[in-house]
Design a protein around this motif. Structure first.
Motif, PDB file in Angstrom:
ATOM      1  N   ARG A  15      80.272  37.444   7.842  1.00  0.00           N
ATOM      2  CA  ARG A  15      81.289  36.421   7.648  1.00  0.00           C
ATOM      3  C   ARG A  15      80.640  35.040   7.614  1.00  0.00           C
ATOM      4  NH1 ARG A  15      83.810  33.362  11.085  1.00  0.00           N
ATOM      5  NH2 ARG A  15      85.722  32.364  10.458  1.00  0.00           N
ATOM      6  N   CYS A  16      79.752  34.782   8.560  1.00  0.00           N
ATOM      7  CA  CYS A  16      79.032  33.505   8.604  1.00  0.00           C
ATOM      8  C   CYS A  16      77.563  33.757   8.273  1.00  0.00           C
ATOM      9  CB  CYS A  16      79.143  32.874   9.984  1.00  0.00           C
ATOM     10  SG  CYS A  16      80.810  32.383  10.400  1.00  0.00           S
ATOM     11  N   MET A  17      77.064  33.055   7.305  1.00  0.00           N
ATOM     12  CA  MET A  17      75.678  33.215   6.891  1.00  0.00           C
ATOM     13  C   MET A  17      74.754  32.570   7.921  1.00  0.00           C
ATOM     14  SD  MET A  17      75.717  34.856   4.046  1.00  0.00           S
ATOM     15  CE  MET A  17      74.059  34.610   3.474  1.00  0.00           C
ATOM     16  N   PRO A  18      73.650  33.246   8.279  1.00  0.00           N
ATOM     17  CA  PRO A  18      72.679  32.609   9.171  1.00  0.00           C
ATOM     18  C   PRO A  18      71.953  31.488   8.434  1.00  0.00           C
ATOM     19  CG  PRO A  18      71.861  34.723   8.417  1.00  0.00           C
ATOM     20  CD  PRO A  18      73.264  34.585   7.901  1.00  0.00           C
ATOM     21  N   LYS A  19      71.429  30.544   9.172  1.00  0.00           N
ATOM     22  CA  LYS A  19      70.714  29.421   8.564  1.00  0.00           C
ATOM     23  C   LYS A  19      69.310  29.873   8.173  1.00  0.00           C
ATOM     24  CE  LYS A  19      73.291  26.020  11.138  1.00  0.00           C
ATOM     25  NZ  LYS A  19      73.269  24.980  12.148  1.00  0.00           N
ATOM     26  N   LEU A  20      69.040  29.894   6.893  1.00  0.00           N
ATOM     27  CA  LEU A  20      67.727  30.244   6.360  1.00  0.00           C
ATOM     28  C   LEU A  20      67.320  29.195   5.349  1.00  0.00           C
ATOM     29  CD1 LEU A  20      68.280  34.055   5.613  1.00  0.00           C
ATOM     30  CD2 LEU A  20      67.083  33.082   7.563  1.00  0.00           C
ATOM     31  N   LYS A  21      66.012  29.049   5.149  1.00  0.00           N
ATOM     32  CA  LYS A  21      65.522  28.133   4.113  1.00  0.00           C
ATOM     33  C   LYS A  21      65.866  28.656   2.732  1.00  0.00           C
ATOM     34  CE  LYS A  21      61.596  25.287   5.206  1.00  0.00           C
ATOM     35  NZ  LYS A  21      60.152  25.173   5.221  1.00  0.00           N
ATOM     36  N   SER A  22      65.766  29.976   2.566  1.00  0.00           N
ATOM     37  CA  SER A  22      66.020  30.594   1.269  1.00  0.00           C
ATOM     38  C   SER A  22      66.714  31.929   1.464  1.00  0.00           C
ATOM     39  CB  SER A  22      64.697  30.811   0.528  1.00  0.00           C
ATOM     40  OG  SER A  22      64.908  31.582  -0.634  1.00  0.00           O
ATOM     41  N   TYR A  23      67.672  32.212   0.617  1.00  0.00           N
ATOM     42  CA  TYR A  23      68.334  33.512   0.636  1.00  0.00           C
ATOM     43  C   TYR A  23      67.719  34.442  -0.408  1.00  0.00           C
ATOM     44  CZ  TYR A  23      71.573  31.298   3.757  1.00  0.00           C
ATOM     45  OH  TYR A  23      72.107  30.641   4.830  1.00  0.00           O
ATOM     46  N   TYR A  24      66.663  33.981  -1.042  1.00  0.00           N
ATOM     47  CA  TYR A  24      65.947  34.793  -2.025  1.00  0.00           C
ATOM     48  C   TYR A  24      64.729  35.455  -1.375  1.00  0.00           C
ATOM     49  CZ  TYR A  24      68.772  32.577  -5.615  1.00  0.00           C
ATOM     50  OH  TYR A  24      69.824  32.151  -6.374  1.00  0.00           O
ATOM     51  N   ILE A  25      63.925  34.648  -0.663  1.00  0.00           N
ATOM     52  CA  ILE A  25      62.719  35.141   0.001  1.00  0.00           C
ATOM     53  C   ILE A  25      62.735  34.634   1.433  1.00  0.00           C
ATOM     54  CG2 ILE A  25      60.202  35.068   0.061  1.00  0.00           C
ATOM     55  CD1 ILE A  25      60.234  34.606  -2.949  1.00  0.00           C
ATOM     56  N   ASN A  26      62.485  35.545   2.389  1.00  0.00           N
ATOM     57  CA  ASN A  26      62.464  35.170   3.791  1.00  0.00           C
ATOM     58  C   ASN A  26      61.212  35.758   4.434  1.00  0.00           C
ATOM     59  OD1 ASN A  26      63.247  34.120   6.213  1.00  0.00           O
ATOM     60  ND2 ASN A  26      64.711  35.733   6.686  1.00  0.00           N
ATOM     61  N   ASN A  27      60.353  34.904   4.974  1.00  0.00           N
ATOM     62  CA  ASN A  27      59.083  35.329   5.585  1.00  0.00           C
ATOM     63  C   ASN A  27      58.220  36.113   4.606  1.00  0.00           C
ATOM     64  OD1 ASN A  27      59.740  34.122   8.044  1.00  0.00           O
ATOM     65  ND2 ASN A  27      60.793  35.961   8.753  1.00  0.00           N
ATOM     66  N   GLY A  28      58.202  35.695   3.369  1.00  0.00           N
ATOM     67  CA  GLY A  28      57.370  36.336   2.355  1.00  0.00           C
ATOM     68  C   GLY A  28      57.908  37.652   1.831  1.00  0.00           C
ATOM     69  N   VAL A  29      59.113  38.032   2.218  1.00  0.00           N
ATOM     70  CA  VAL A  29      59.708  39.293   1.783  1.00  0.00           C
ATOM     71  C   VAL A  29      60.996  38.979   1.025  1.00  0.00           C
ATOM     72  CG1 VAL A  29      60.707  41.475   2.574  1.00  0.00           C
ATOM     73  CG2 VAL A  29      58.800  40.463   3.821  1.00  0.00           C
ATOM     74  N   TYR A  30      61.179  39.651  -0.112  1.00  0.00           N
ATOM     75  CA  TYR A  30      62.407  39.446  -0.875  1.00  0.00           C
ATOM     76  C   TYR A  30      63.602  39.934  -0.073  1.00  0.00           C
ATOM     77  CZ  TYR A  30      59.903  38.196  -5.082  1.00  0.00           C
ATOM     78  OH  TYR A  30      59.108  37.549  -5.997  1.00  0.00           O
ATOM     79  N   THR A  31      64.635  39.114  -0.006  1.00  0.00           N
ATOM     80  CA  THR A  31      65.840  39.477   0.711  1.00  0.00           C
ATOM     81  C   THR A  31      66.502  40.689   0.070  1.00  0.00           C
ATOM     82  OG1 THR A  31      66.177  37.142   1.217  1.00  0.00           O
ATOM     83  CG2 THR A  31      68.045  38.586   1.534  1.00  0.00           C
ATOM     84  N   TRP A  32      66.467  40.719  -1.241  1.00  0.00           N
ATOM     85  CA  TRP A  32      67.095  41.807  -1.979  1.00  0.00           C
ATOM     86  C   TRP A  32      66.043  42.360  -2.920  1.00  0.00           C
ATOM     87  CZ3 TRP A  32      72.758  40.815  -3.357  1.00  0.00           C
ATOM     88  CH2 TRP A  32      73.421  42.003  -3.628  1.00  0.00           C
ATOM     89  N   PRO A  33      65.272  43.375  -2.479  1.00  0.00           N
ATOM     90  CA  PRO A  33      64.183  43.885  -3.324  1.00  0.00           C
ATOM     91  C   PRO A  33      64.700  44.417  -4.651  1.00  0.00           C
ATOM     92  CG  PRO A  33      64.334  45.100  -1.246  1.00  0.00           C
ATOM     93  CD  PRO A  33      65.432  44.119  -1.269  1.00  0.00           C
TER      94      PRO A  33
END
Length: 85
Positions: free
Chosen positions: A64-82
């Motif tokens: 419901r509430c999105m966590p605060k991230l710099k990017s929703y594409y890549i997080n810690n060098g890993v694709y969020t949605w491979p």
């Protein structure tokens, strides 16, 4: 109307749309704008459409509430949605 158009998108386009909605929602939420709710509603609707057509969505986008991230594409060098090849 939007839901009908989104149902015609292919898998990759719908994934990108969900990520963009998440990014816009988080940005407006940080700025304190009440209009973040519009983007949350769009994200959740797009997630439902994606799940119906293609299957599972990363848990991050279902929240419901999105966590605060710099990017929703890549997080810690890993694709969020491979992307499956």
């Amino acid at each position: 109307m939007k839901g009908l158009i989104w149902q015609q998108l292919n898998k990759r386009q719908l994934q990108t749309l969900i990520k963009r909605f998440a990014t816009r929602e988080a940005k407006l939420l940080r700025q304190g704008h009440a209009s973040f709710f519009i983007w949350r509603s769009r994200r959740i609707l797009a997630v439902r459409i994606y799940e119906k057509r293609y299957g599972d969505v990363p848990q991050l986008f279902k929240k419901r509430c999105m966590p605060k991230l710099k990017s929703y594409y890549i997080n810690n060098g890993v694709y969020t949605w491979p992307n499956a090849k």
